[in-house]
Scaffold this active site. Sequence first.
Site, PDB file in Angstrom:
ATOM      1  N   CYS A 197      20.134 -10.072  -7.367  1.00 14.83           N
ATOM      2  CA  CYS A 197      19.246  -9.070  -6.790  1.00 14.83           C
ATOM      3  C   CYS A 197      19.996  -8.265  -5.755  1.00 14.83           C
ATOM      4  CB  CYS A 197      18.072  -9.763  -6.136  1.00 14.83           C
ATOM      5  SG  CYS A 197      16.772  -9.974  -7.293  1.00 14.83           S
ATOM      6  N   ARG A 227      48.134 -16.508  -6.954  1.00 18.73           N
ATOM      7  CA  ARG A 227      47.657 -15.582  -7.976  1.00 18.73           C
ATOM      8  C   ARG A 227      48.597 -15.495  -9.184  1.00 18.73           C
ATOM      9  NH1 ARG A 227      44.454 -11.146  -6.632  1.00 18.73           N
ATOM     10  NH2 ARG A 227      45.152 -11.322  -4.483  1.00 18.73           N
ATOM     11  N   GLY A 249      52.164 -14.016  -2.685  1.00 17.35           N
ATOM     12  CA  GLY A 249      51.738 -12.615  -2.603  1.00 17.35           C
ATOM     13  C   GLY A 249      52.180 -11.678  -3.695  1.00 17.35           C
TER      14      GLY A 249
END
Length: 433
Positions: free
Chosen positions: A362, A294, A249
């Site tokens: 789109c 991360r 974290g």
Amino acid sequence: MILYEHLNTNDKGNLTIGGLDTVDLAREFGTPAYIIDENVVRKNCRIYKNAAIKYFGEDALPLYASKALCFTEMYKIAAEEGLGIDCVSGGELYTAKKAGFPAERIYFHGNNKTDRDICDAMDMGVGTFVVDNCDELYAVSKEAVKRDTVQNILLRITPGIDPHTHKAIVTGSVDSKFGSAIETGQAMDIVKKAIAAKGVNLIGLHCHIGSQIFDIEPFSDAANIMARFIAQIKEECNYEIDVLNLGGGLGVRYTEYDREIDYEKSIKDIATVVTEYCKNNGIKMPKVILEPGRSLVAAAGITLYTVGGVKEIPGFKNYISVDGGMPDNPRYALYQSTYTALIANRATEARDYRATVAGRCCESGDLIGENMEIQKAQRGDILAVLVTGAYNYSMASNYNRIPRPPVILIKDGKARIAVKRETYEDIVRNDVL
Ligand code: LLP
């Protein structure tokens, strides 16, 4: 240097990563492409490994939370660097197996392991299951008894911490879908059940409070609460908890407006809380596990795109459209994440233009960022988004049947393909004609 040491510019004015010209890389491998500097990943692994051992003791082990960036070669890197891994699905386990990752160093996570997952993981000899809830505890116990084996387990505990990050990535609060809360008494309940259950050996506890957290305080608070809970278990159950997994974290710097984080110091600060608590309360120092994802891989990665067009809407905003978007990076759409973007072939020029960088799906929400500071762009430019090593490739989709980009690893001045670009043929591979 741009944000990180491995990102620079050369005398052509182009962005470089690990010393390689990103414009050349875009030409060689095409765009969009994820480029990962392997040396940076390895350096980060060593920071965690060394700091964990230095401050928590010889037994401490960082696990790579492989959901952040998962492909075969990444598991080989984690294995070579002496890390364990956190796997969260049958697919991650399968990839780790293909990489030859040592099964005893795998920690199997997830809040809903299917019967098949449990069997597959036991077939592989996965070292430790992180059990989420009572139903799962009994499912693991049943399968282990059937196999006449004993499975090491940790229990996932929610310490009740609000770590001030995006609500979609908070995981340690009482109402979380993960684990059992101390506050409600359910944590103690599952501990007692696990001690009594056959076929499982409760070796420790796990908590993970959330992701992209910059303050150390929530981690220290969680560590303190968990240490207190270990003491309570000893007192109430006369049971010694050997392992404490404090999760991952720690935050990462995505833009120059984010703080820099000293990971070694953060680990030291958390270690101080745990060691002091144990010392003051007469409990044995547990083997501590950290679980970064991360912070090991994010900064190592960039994504290269080709600009398709620039649209200036007078009085409103400017758009730069690129040949990727939310299928390769859904993080802005999901969490309004901030990134640094630049024109790689004019990287030395000032980023004095403002534009919303849009993908080609789109869907109006298909953006990499809004109102980003960037150089003025034109069709054919190479646009780089920095710090995309974590939760980009691993969260990529084939929305609009767009093939996923390749992953290119850079090491010591050389580039190699770690994951090939998907083809249209790959896209229709499972369609039954
Ligand atoms: N351990 C557990 C049990 C986790 O659930 C996670 C992340 C980690 C460790 C690693 O956390 P890290 O060090 O990477 O913060 N997709 C989101 C992030 C989700 C994090 C999920 N769990 C994003 O793109 O920001």
